[in-house]
Design a protein around this motif. Structure first.
Motif, mmCIF file in Angstrom:
data_model
loop_
_atom_site.group_PDB
_atom_site.id
_atom_site.type_symbol
_atom_site.label_atom_id
_atom_site.label_comp_id
_atom_site.label_asym_id
_atom_site.label_seq_id
_atom_site.Cartn_x
_atom_site.Cartn_y
_atom_site.Cartn_z
ATOM 1 N N ALA A 39 29.687 40.922 45.175
ATOM 2 C CA ALA A 39 30.706 41.135 46.202
ATOM 3 C C ALA A 39 31.816 42.037 45.678
ATOM 4 C CB ALA A 39 31.275 39.795 46.661
ATOM 5 N N PHE A 40 32.176 41.869 44.411
ATOM 6 C CA PHE A 40 33.216 42.705 43.798
ATOM 7 C C PHE A 40 32.765 44.160 43.772
ATOM 8 C CE2 PHE A 40 35.924 44.543 40.632
ATOM 9 C CZ PHE A 40 37.101 43.801 40.646
ATOM 10 N N PHE A 41 31.503 44.387 43.457
ATOM 11 C CA PHE A 41 30.988 45.761 43.438
ATOM 12 C C PHE A 41 31.048 46.380 44.829
ATOM 13 C CE2 PHE A 41 29.917 45.503 39.137
ATOM 14 C CZ PHE A 41 29.329 46.670 38.704
ATOM 15 N N ASP A 42 30.635 45.613 45.824
ATOM 16 C CA ASP A 42 30.644 46.144 47.199
ATOM 17 C C ASP A 42 32.054 46.462 47.669
ATOM 18 O OD1 ASP A 42 27.897 46.031 47.465
ATOM 19 O OD2 ASP A 42 27.899 44.017 48.350
ATOM 20 N N GLU A 43 33.021 45.648 47.273
ATOM 21 C CA GLU A 43 34.382 45.823 47.766
ATOM 22 C C GLU A 43 35.193 46.811 46.947
ATOM 23 O OE1 GLU A 43 38.253 43.144 49.179
ATOM 24 O OE2 GLU A 43 36.482 42.167 48.303
ATOM 25 N N TYR A 44 34.967 46.846 45.620
ATOM 26 C CA TYR A 44 35.872 47.604 44.755
ATOM 27 C C TYR A 44 35.221 48.683 43.895
ATOM 28 C CZ TYR A 44 39.111 43.783 45.825
ATOM 29 O OH TYR A 44 39.901 42.877 46.466
ATOM 30 N N ILE A 45 33.984 48.456 43.415
ATOM 31 C CA ILE A 45 33.403 49.398 42.460
ATOM 32 C C ILE A 45 32.775 50.599 43.170
ATOM 33 C CG2 ILE A 45 31.753 49.749 40.592
ATOM 34 C CD1 ILE A 45 34.085 47.982 39.770
ATOM 35 N N ILE A 96 40.886 52.059 37.097
ATOM 36 C CA ILE A 96 40.295 50.990 36.281
ATOM 37 C C ILE A 96 41.339 49.934 35.963
ATOM 38 C CG2 ILE A 96 39.395 50.452 33.982
ATOM 39 C CD1 ILE A 96 37.543 52.749 34.154
ATOM 40 N N GLU A 97 42.553 50.346 35.657
ATOM 41 C CA GLU A 97 43.606 49.374 35.344
ATOM 42 C C GLU A 97 43.902 48.487 36.544
ATOM 43 O OE1 GLU A 97 44.624 48.972 32.109
ATOM 44 O OE2 GLU A 97 42.963 50.402 31.973
ATOM 45 N N GLN A 98 43.882 49.061 37.734
ATOM 46 C CA GLN A 98 44.106 48.270 38.949
ATOM 47 C C GLN A 98 42.974 47.274 39.174
ATOM 48 O OE1 GLN A 98 44.471 51.216 42.035
ATOM 49 N NE2 GLN A 98 46.351 52.094 41.179
ATOM 50 N N LEU A 99 41.747 47.730 38.941
ATOM 51 C CA LEU A 99 40.593 46.857 39.173
ATOM 52 C C LEU A 99 40.487 45.764 38.114
ATOM 53 C CD1 LEU A 99 37.854 49.381 40.364
ATOM 54 C CD2 LEU A 99 39.382 47.948 41.727
ATOM 55 N N LYS A 100 41.000 46.023 36.925
ATOM 56 C CA LYS A 100 41.005 44.978 35.899
ATOM 57 C C LYS A 100 41.811 43.762 36.369
ATOM 58 C CE LYS A 100 40.435 47.747 31.671
ATOM 59 N NZ LYS A 100 41.120 48.233 30.451
ATOM 60 N N LEU A 101 42.920 44.010 37.000
ATOM 61 C CA LEU A 101 43.748 42.904 37.507
ATOM 62 C C LEU A 101 42.969 42.080 38.523
ATOM 63 C CD1 LEU A 101 47.149 44.796 37.955
ATOM 64 C CD2 LEU A 101 46.489 43.254 36.087
ATOM 65 N N LYS A 102 42.240 42.760 39.391
ATOM 66 C CA LYS A 102 41.454 42.053 40.402
ATOM 67 C C LYS A 102 40.298 41.280 39.776
ATOM 68 C CE LYS A 102 42.591 45.336 44.089
ATOM 69 N NZ LYS A 102 43.453 44.371 44.812
ATOM 70 N N ALA A 103 39.688 41.861 38.734
ATOM 71 C CA ALA A 103 38.587 41.179 38.054
ATOM 72 C C ALA A 103 39.075 39.902 37.370
ATOM 73 C CB ALA A 103 37.939 42.114 37.037
ATOM 74 N N ARG A 104 40.249 39.974 36.752
ATOM 75 C CA ARG A 104 40.792 38.781 36.093
ATOM 76 C C ARG A 104 41.124 37.712 37.130
ATOM 77 N NH1 ARG A 104 44.128 40.032 30.653
ATOM 78 N NH2 ARG A 104 43.728 37.804 30.523
ATOM 79 N N GLU A 105 41.694 38.136 38.252
ATOM 80 C CA GLU A 105 42.023 37.187 39.315
ATOM 81 C C GLU A 105 40.761 36.511 39.855
ATOM 82 O OE1 GLU A 105 44.062 39.504 42.191
ATOM 83 O OE2 GLU A 105 45.882 39.762 40.972
ATOM 84 N N ALA A 106 39.652 37.266 39.846
ATOM 85 C CA ALA A 106 38.389 36.734 40.373
ATOM 86 C C ALA A 106 37.633 35.895 39.350
ATOM 87 C CB ALA A 106 37.505 37.888 40.855
#
Length: 419
Positions: free
Chosen positions: A18-24, A51-61
């Motif tokens: 889901a993360f890939f579909d939404e963000y990657i 990438i720095e923005q998406l790192k925050l989302k990955a940690r939150e997830a």
């Protein structure tokens, strides 16, 4: 061997997809455009904002440090559990960094976790796990055939409370990133010791006097900014003696411990690369017409699609078996499987990518699709962490060893002959 996903892995896999579909996937072009803007501004060696923005989302997830088996610092997954997640991350070249699961940092973190002191972990491992710094692994050298690591000439010489390092390294992946703060350097501490006891590994702060990053090396014309593969000289580089890992002469021991997980992680990601290439190939073949029928209706295309599916499934099963063996009998016990998959996966990915590029025609070798870049990366993995030839030799030695004991040879099945 049971390769079913555990409930934990199922949940992480669904979350990762889901993360890939939404963000990657939506940001693939954004990443490359940002790198090119930085290049146009005179400095491609700048961490990308996306990438720095998406790192925050990955940690939150909760999708962070999934590779590390230590549950107090990582997700507590086994190699077998991590495999399907690493495969997904491999589908986009820059995606693993979003989850702090990118090479060479993963191998370096595991090395420090396994072989470092508590001070090493405090100084280097903790900020690496937090994604605050990056790292590089300095082993390969331009003047020798580094596939035989006993050839390495970089000297690490004791001088009182310090070691002094002199040598030249290249293909130091990750060293182009300005956040790269620590190198793990392999070199000779005692050239007169037995062949596999001459080498040691030592932690070196990237800002130590005497270090010169000479140039980035390109891979089929790609410089992989802002990550990079750098040539580095070390001239009278002085580091505290306490930075040595395990002690003098333990370099090969550490290398084997580090390269096992590193090799299989590459293979896991390559399965994802090949899956995406097959997806691109099938969609392109269905959407284009030549000589009165779709490319998908051409027999040669159908054969390649079928063969690609067979090859991917075979490589995936060997990857999973290797991961299972590493979990159950350790890296040394799984050395044959590690060598086999390190040969199989890159060659499989290169072939599937080649077929996908062929179906795309001129578009396949352009930057409009991710296939050419993926091929360049997959092709390098036939060298990285040991070339095909070295792994094949290791596989052959293990196979031949089964027949050196007459008792073993007598139990080997032979074909039935009839007169």
């Amino acid at each position: 061997m049971n390769f079913d996903y555990s409930l934990k892995v199922q949940a992480l896999r669904e979350k990762l997809l889901a993360f890939f579909d939404e963000y990657i996937y939506p940001n693939e072009t954004v990443f490359h455009e940002e790198v090119e803007r930085n290049r146009a501004n005179g400095n491609p060696w700048v961490p990308t904002e996306i990438i720095e923005q998406l790192k925050l989302k990955a940690r939150e997830a909760g999708l962070w440090n999934l590779f590390l088996p230590d549950s107090t610092r990582g997700a507590g997954l086994t190699n077998l559990e991590y495999a399907p997640l690493c495969e997904i991350m491999g589908r986009v070249s820059w995606a693993p960094e979003v989850f702090n699961c990118n090479a060479p940092d993963t191998g370096n973190m595991e090395t420090i976790e396994r072989y470092g002191t508590e001070e090493h972990k405090r100084q280097w491992l903790t900020p690496l796990l937090e994604g605050q710094i990056r790292s590089a692994f300095l082993m390969t050298e331009p003047e020798v055939a580094s596939s035989d690591a006993t050839n390495i000439q970089t000297r690490i010489e004791r001088d009182g409370a310090h070691y002094v390092i002199n040598g030249t390294k290249w293909w130091s992946s990750g060293a182009g990133d300005p956040r790269c703060a620590v190198y793990i350097v392999m070199g000779k501490t005692d050239p007169d010791a037995p062949r596999h006891a001459q080498q040691s590994m030592i932690l070196v702060s990237a800002d130590t006097a005497g270090i010169t990053v000479k140039r980035p090396l390109t891979v089929f014309g790609y410089d992989d900014a802002p990550h990079g593969h750098m040539e580095i000289t070390l001239e009278n580089v002085r580091v505290p003696a306490s930075n040595i890992l395990l002690g003098e002469g333990r370099g090969f021991e550490i290398a084997q411990g580090r390269l096992g997980p590193g090799r299989i992680h590459h293979c896991m990601r390559l399965i994802g690369v090949a899956e995406r290439a097959l997806e691109f190939m099938a969609k392109r073949a269905l959407s284009r017409t030549a000589f009165g029928k779709t490319i998908a209706q051409q027999t040669v295309t159908q054969e390649r699609i079928a063969e690609a599916r067979c090859m991917i499934e075979q490589a995936r099963l060997l990857t999973l078996k290797t991961a299972y063996m590493m979990d159950t009998v350790g890296n040394k016990g799984a050395r044959g499987e590690i060598a086999m998959i390190k040969v199989v996966a890159p060659n499989m990915a290169c072939q599937v990518l080649d077929w996908a590029i062929q179906v795309h025609g001129g578009g396949g070798v352009s930057g409009d699709f991710p296939l050419a870049y993926a091929y360049a990366h997959a092709r390098t993995l036939r060298f990285a962490d040991g070339p095909d030839e070295v792994h094949r030799n290791a596989i052959a030695r293990l196979e031949l060893a089964r027949y050196t004991d007459p008792a073993v040879a007598s139990r080997v099945e032979r074909p039935i002959t009839r007169s």
